[in-house]
Design a protein around this motif. Structure first.
Motif, PDB file in Angstrom:
ATOM      1  N   CYS A 132      -8.529   2.928   3.574  1.00  0.00           N
ATOM      2  CA  CYS A 132      -8.909   1.893   4.526  1.00  0.00           C
ATOM      3  C   CYS A 132     -10.378   1.537   4.324  1.00  0.00           C
ATOM      4  O   CYS A 132     -11.241   2.415   4.266  1.00  0.00           O
ATOM      5  CB  CYS A 132      -8.671   2.372   5.951  1.00  0.00           C
ATOM      6  N   PHE A 186      -8.311  -3.237   1.564  1.00  0.00           N
ATOM      7  CA  PHE A 186      -7.136  -2.923   2.357  1.00  0.00           C
ATOM      8  C   PHE A 186      -7.636  -2.207   3.597  1.00  0.00           C
ATOM      9  O   PHE A 186      -8.572  -1.398   3.530  1.00  0.00           O
ATOM     10  CB  PHE A 186      -6.175  -2.013   1.582  1.00  0.00           C
ATOM     11  N   THR A 191      -0.764  -0.977   5.303  1.00  0.00           N
ATOM     12  CA  THR A 191      -2.080  -1.610   5.194  1.00  0.00           C
ATOM     13  C   THR A 191      -1.988  -3.113   5.358  1.00  0.00           C
ATOM     14  O   THR A 191      -0.926  -3.708   5.248  1.00  0.00           O
ATOM     15  CB  THR A 191      -2.736  -1.318   3.827  1.00  0.00           C
ATOM     16  N   GLU A 217      -3.589   3.755  -0.127  1.00  0.00           N
ATOM     17  CA  GLU A 217      -4.833   2.994  -0.236  1.00  0.00           C
ATOM     18  C   GLU A 217      -5.824   3.575   0.759  1.00  0.00           C
ATOM     19  O   GLU A 217      -5.434   4.090   1.804  1.00  0.00           O
ATOM     20  CB  GLU A 217      -4.610   1.516   0.092  1.00  0.00           C
ATOM     21  N   CYS A 239      -6.197  -0.181   7.317  1.00  0.00           N
ATOM     22  CA  CYS A 239      -5.016   0.353   7.997  1.00  0.00           C
ATOM     23  C   CYS A 239      -4.676  -0.523   9.198  1.00  0.00           C
ATOM     24  O   CYS A 239      -5.517  -1.279   9.708  1.00  0.00           O
ATOM     25  CB  CYS A 239      -5.245   1.808   8.398  1.00  0.00           C
TER      26      CYS A 239
END
Length: 51
Positions: free
Chosen positions: A5, A34, A17, A3, A36
């Motif tokens: 960030c 999402f 995430t 994903e 990190c």
């Protein structure tokens, strides 16, 4: 699976995430992102710490 960030833009593994859902009730509507772990700890967690 990765994903991106929503804060720093880096691509990270999905299991690294945090799912962030914000509903500011403005014209743009709900933000579903999402982020990190690093950005979550640096940018989001401090917003919810007791002062």
């Amino acid at each position: 699976m990765t994903e991106q960030c929503g804060i720093c833009g880096e691509r990270v593994p999905f299991d690294a995430t945090v799912h962030l859902l914000v509903n500011p009730q403005d014209e743009e509507g709900i933000r579903d992102r999402f982020v990190c772990q690093s950005c979550h700890e640096a940018e989001i967690t401090p917003l919810f710490q007791r002062r």
